[in-house]
Design an enzyme around this catalytic site. Structure first.
Site, PDB file in Angstrom:
ATOM      1  N   LEU A  77      -6.340   0.882   6.373  1.00 22.99           N
ATOM      2  CA  LEU A  77      -6.382  -0.436   6.899  1.00 22.99           C
ATOM      3  C   LEU A  77      -5.287  -1.428   5.925  1.00 22.99           C
ATOM      4  O   LEU A  77      -5.218  -2.755   5.859  1.00 22.99           O
ATOM      5  CB  LEU A  77      -7.752  -1.288   6.770  1.00 22.99           C
ATOM      6  N   CYS A  78      -4.468  -0.841   5.178  1.00 22.46           N
ATOM      7  CA  CYS A  78      -3.418  -1.092   4.412  1.00 22.46           C
ATOM      8  C   CYS A  78      -2.376  -1.600   5.101  1.00 22.46           C
ATOM      9  O   CYS A  78      -1.874  -0.908   5.974  1.00 22.46           O
ATOM     10  CB  CYS A  78      -2.817  -0.457   3.411  1.00 22.46           C
ATOM     11  N   HIS A  79      -1.620  -2.822   4.977  1.00 23.51           N
ATOM     12  CA  HIS A  79      -0.219  -3.149   5.736  1.00 23.51           C
ATOM     13  C   HIS A  79       0.697  -2.472   5.020  1.00 23.51           C
ATOM     14  O   HIS A  79       0.960  -2.275   3.882  1.00 23.51           O
ATOM     15  CB  HIS A  79      -0.133  -4.831   5.434  1.00 23.51           C
ATOM     16  N   MET A 115      -3.074  -2.475  -3.810  1.00 25.11           N
ATOM     17  CA  MET A 115      -3.149  -1.128  -3.551  1.00 25.11           C
ATOM     18  C   MET A 115      -2.056  -0.180  -3.651  1.00 25.11           C
ATOM     19  O   MET A 115      -2.238   1.141  -4.210  1.00 25.11           O
ATOM     20  CB  MET A 115      -3.627  -0.963  -1.969  1.00 25.11           C
ATOM     21  N   GLU A 116      -0.871  -0.516  -3.772  1.00 26.89           N
ATOM     22  CA  GLU A 116       0.155  -0.064  -3.953  1.00 26.89           C
ATOM     23  C   GLU A 116       0.257   0.522  -5.456  1.00 26.89           C
ATOM     24  O   GLU A 116       0.725   1.663  -5.905  1.00 26.89           O
ATOM     25  CB  GLU A 116       1.614  -0.683  -3.412  1.00 26.89           C
ATOM     26  N   ASP A 130      -2.227  18.434 -11.637  1.00 25.11           N
ATOM     27  CA  ASP A 130      -1.643  19.574 -11.286  1.00 25.11           C
ATOM     28  C   ASP A 130      -0.662  20.384 -11.714  1.00 25.11           C
ATOM     29  O   ASP A 130      -0.747  21.504 -11.814  1.00 25.11           O
ATOM     30  CB  ASP A 130      -1.007  18.927  -9.772  1.00 25.11           C
TER      31      ASP A 130
END
Length: 165
Positions: A77-79, A115-116, A130
């Site tokens: 739902l992120c733009h 969010m970014e 990793d």
């Protein structure tokens, strides 16, 4: 307890992307932090550049930048945002021992870049794990969170002292 309404679902609870078309474009900035904790021997290996897969810090930095640019593909739902800048800092911290991470994202848009910044920190940290997991299988990522945001209707917001990461 907060009384804020969750914005990614409608009155019936159906998930939806928020319509930001009526909001003005403004400069937006967000900074997130986190850390990768490892054992002392792995810290020394990272410090000495002895990881067989290569330069862990440089690869993690690039992974964080790349991930920030892909946030809307990862989180449904992120733009999609036209990032104007993403800075990812990845550095050794002997007090952990491990690696301290931070990411600052910027854009001029109708919605924030929190969010970014969070995705950049998360993927940078996962990249460290990793690349060095052969030395320490119990390395872990912790303390990921937003520490600063600016722009839009709420303006400048800093993480409160009573909500440490």
């Amino acid at each position: 307890m907060t009384t804020a309404r969750l914005t990614h679902s409608d009155a019936d609870g159906v998930p939806h992307m928020v319509d930001v078309s009526g909001k003005p474009e403004t400069p937006r900035t967000a900074t997130a932090t986190g850390r990768v904790v490892c054992d002392a021997a792995t810290y020394e290996l990272l410090h000495d550049g002895g990881v067989a897969k290569g330069d862990v810090l440089a690869v993690a930095r690039l992974a964080g930048i790349t991930a920030a640019k892909q946030t809307s593909a990862l989180i449904p739902l992120c733009h999609p945002l036209p990032l104007t800048h993403i800075d990812v800092d990845v550095h050794l911290d002997p007090d952990l021992p491990g690696i301290a991470l931070s990411a600052t994202a910027r854009c001029v848009g109708r919605t924030g870049v929190e969010m970014e910044a969070l995705v950049a920190v998360s993927v940078a940290g996962l990249t460290v794990i990793d690349m060095a997991k052969a030395a320490d299988r119990w390395m872990h990522l912790e303390g990921i969170g937003l520490v600063h945001k600016d722009g839009g209707r709420s303006g400048l917001v800093e993480r409160p002292a009573d909500r440490p990461l």
